[in-house]
Write a protein that holds these residues in place. Structure first.
Motif, mmCIF file in Angstrom:
data_model
loop_
_atom_site.group_PDB
_atom_site.id
_atom_site.type_symbol
_atom_site.label_atom_id
_atom_site.label_comp_id
_atom_site.label_asym_id
_atom_site.label_seq_id
_atom_site.Cartn_x
_atom_site.Cartn_y
_atom_site.Cartn_z
ATOM 1 N N HIS A 1 0.857 -1.205 0.000
ATOM 2 C CA HIS A 1 0.000 0.000 0.000
ATOM 3 C C HIS A 1 0.883 1.241 0.000
ATOM 4 O O HIS A 1 1.445 1.615 1.029
ATOM 5 C CB HIS A 1 -0.913 -0.026 1.243
ATOM 6 N N HIS B 1 1.261 5.359 -2.008
ATOM 7 C CA HIS B 1 0.805 6.391 -2.949
ATOM 8 C C HIS B 1 2.097 7.006 -3.498
ATOM 9 O O HIS B 1 2.493 8.106 -3.106
ATOM 10 C CB HIS B 1 -0.059 7.420 -2.228
ATOM 11 N N LYS C 1 -0.510 3.497 -6.001
ATOM 12 C CA LYS C 1 -1.860 3.909 -6.370
ATOM 13 C C LYS C 1 -1.839 5.252 -7.095
ATOM 14 O O LYS C 1 -1.047 6.129 -6.739
ATOM 15 C CB LYS C 1 -2.716 4.091 -5.114
ATOM 16 N N HIS D 1 -9.823 1.180 0.872
ATOM 17 C CA HIS D 1 -9.457 1.900 2.092
ATOM 18 C C HIS D 1 -10.689 1.826 2.995
ATOM 19 O O HIS D 1 -11.729 2.410 2.672
ATOM 20 C CB HIS D 1 -9.173 3.371 1.799
ATOM 21 N N HIS E 1 -6.362 -0.283 6.409
ATOM 22 C CA HIS E 1 -6.533 0.684 7.529
ATOM 23 C C HIS E 1 -7.153 -0.007 8.746
ATOM 24 O O HIS E 1 -6.472 -0.347 9.674
ATOM 25 C CB HIS E 1 -7.348 1.933 7.146
ATOM 26 N N ASP F 1 1.916 2.659 3.605
ATOM 27 C CA ASP F 1 0.993 3.718 3.177
ATOM 28 C C ASP F 1 1.780 4.986 2.828
ATOM 29 O O ASP F 1 1.315 6.105 3.082
ATOM 30 C CB ASP F 1 -0.072 4.021 4.240
#
Ligand SMILES: [Zn+2]
Length: 421
Positions: free
Chosen positions: A81, A83, A150, A254, A277, A329
């Protein structure tokens, strides 16, 4: 023969061998071999086991030798996960948060995700790529060999495609493997918010215009939605993820980060690869994850960075039999770290996971969350030779030391991609 490499001198070799994914008590099983030895040939693991046995193989005698000097060898981390692509940090918001502004208050002032969207739309692809390349080197330097990335800071056709194409280019140009996820449904962009049916119109844009392009160009493997207050409802999330599935994009979500939205139950029903999460899950959600093959991916870096007190209930999830995963994350707003070892420290101190459970969650279970468990996530014959060597004698020291990087060497597909000093 010339191409094979023999790795010796591991104080502990964590193989994570066996049938993945791991649940319950099996999460603590690292498949540890003291003085374990690896033979690598043609990017993959050719043999693994106790030193005497592997060294006795005829091929081992002619192989190049690498002695890791009594350090710990484990599979490269699989960070399921991130970004990855964004234009800038949000350090100014970090200071506002310390002064007491909530995540949602900052979002209402045009900060938060929309702040990153504004900056990404204005950024040239080359600038974004340069920033991402530096981050990928950082991941490698911290022992990570596979990441998920992502989209979701573009939120219009041009910008979302710009991000997803960068995933593909970066995957081809540097050693880390990048698994691409389409997260057009991160939040509703500003230009749709002023319209009466703006959210519904934006969902139409995602489903009818963007998704055909994403699937047509094969720019993503997964479709993700941020299902929460201030983002997308459970019903909108269902519509988007089902549309993604029809186009061959597996679902991830999410879920239950800021509020309990029901996203977990939706993820289980849709057979999502991962549900991420989970700070606000209830007992029914925990039970549902325990019976499912959807990975419960915990992101404690987020709670740490935001100074939140409520972490996800890792122990209850493990007791219920959930496939628990851990990821960074990595993102500019809520978790600006690319260190999986730091996430392991948080998993131990805040989630009360043991070091062994944490390592399993960050390797084989992360691989399962990306549907790559047959290729990466453990050190077994036939799998890619992706490994991290930590400058410690005992694996428990990996989470024990925090805020310092003890990764000594990282190897991806048999190639050294990072070496300390
Ligand atoms: Zn995220």
């Amino acid at each position: 023969m010339i191409d094979s490499l023999l790795i010796t001198g591991a104080s502990q070799l964590l193989t994570l061998r066996g049938r993945g994914p791991r649940r319950g008590a099996a999460l603590a099983n690292l498949g540890l071999i003291r003085d374990g030895t690896l033979l690598i040939r043609d990017r993959r693991i050719a043999a693994v086991g106790i030193r005497a046995k592997v060294e006795a193989l005829p091929e081992a005698r002619s192989a190049q030798k690498l002695d890791v000097g009594g350090r710990v060898v484990l599979p490269g981390f699989v960070d399921s996960h991130t970004h990855l692509i964004h234009a800038a940090s949000r350090a100014e918001e970090y200071e506002l948060k310390i002064a007491g502004a909530s995540y949602q208050e900052i979002a209402r002032k045009g900060g938060g995700i929309l702040n990153s969207v504004k900056k990404l739309r204005a950024a040239a692809a080359e600038a974004l790529k340069g920033r991402a390349r530096a981050a990928l080197r950082g991941f490698a330097a911290h022992g990570t060999t596979t990441i998920e990335a992502k989209s979701g800071y573009g939120l219009d056709v041009t910008s979302e495609l710009k991000i997803l194409r960068l995933h593909r280019e970066l995957s081809a140009e540097q050693p880390l493997e990048i698994s691409s996820t389409f997260l057009g449904a991160h939040v509703v962009p500003a230009e749709f918010r002023s319209r009466p049916d703006g959210a519904a119109e934006y969902v139409r844009l995602l489903v009818d215009r963007l998704m055909p392009e994403v699937a047509g160009e094969r720019l993503a493997e997964f479709c993700d939605v941020f299902c929460d207050r201030g983002a997308f409802t459970r019903e909108q999330s269902r519509e988007i993820l089902e549309a993604g599935k029809r186009r061959g994009l597996a679902a991830r979500i999410h879920a239950e980060q800021l509020t309990r939205s029901g996203a977990t139950q939706l993820a289980v029903k849709l057979g999502a690869a991962s549900c991420d999460h989970l700070e606000q899950v209830n007992r029914a959600d925990i039970a549902a994850l325990g019976k499912s093959n959807t990975v419960a991916t915990l992101l404690p870096g987020c709670d740490f960075h935001l100074g939140l007190k409520q972490y996800a209930p890792a122990r209850s999830l493990i007791e219920a039999g959930a496939i628990v995963g851990l990821a960074t994350d990595y993102n500019p707003g809520t978790s600006p770290t690319l260190s999986m070892a730091m996430i392991l420290s948080l998993a131990c101190s805040q989630l009360r996971m043991t070091p062994a459970e944490g390592i399993t969650a960050a390797t084989i279970n992360g691989a399962y969350a990306l549907r790559r468990e047959k290729e990466v996530g453990s050190l077994e014959v036939g799998k890619l030779a992706d490994l991290a060597v930590f400058d410690v004698e005992d694996y428990r020291e990996i989470p024990y030391y925090f805020g310092v990087n003890r990764c000594w060497m990282t190897m991806k597909s048999g190639e050294v991609i990072w070496k300390a000093g």
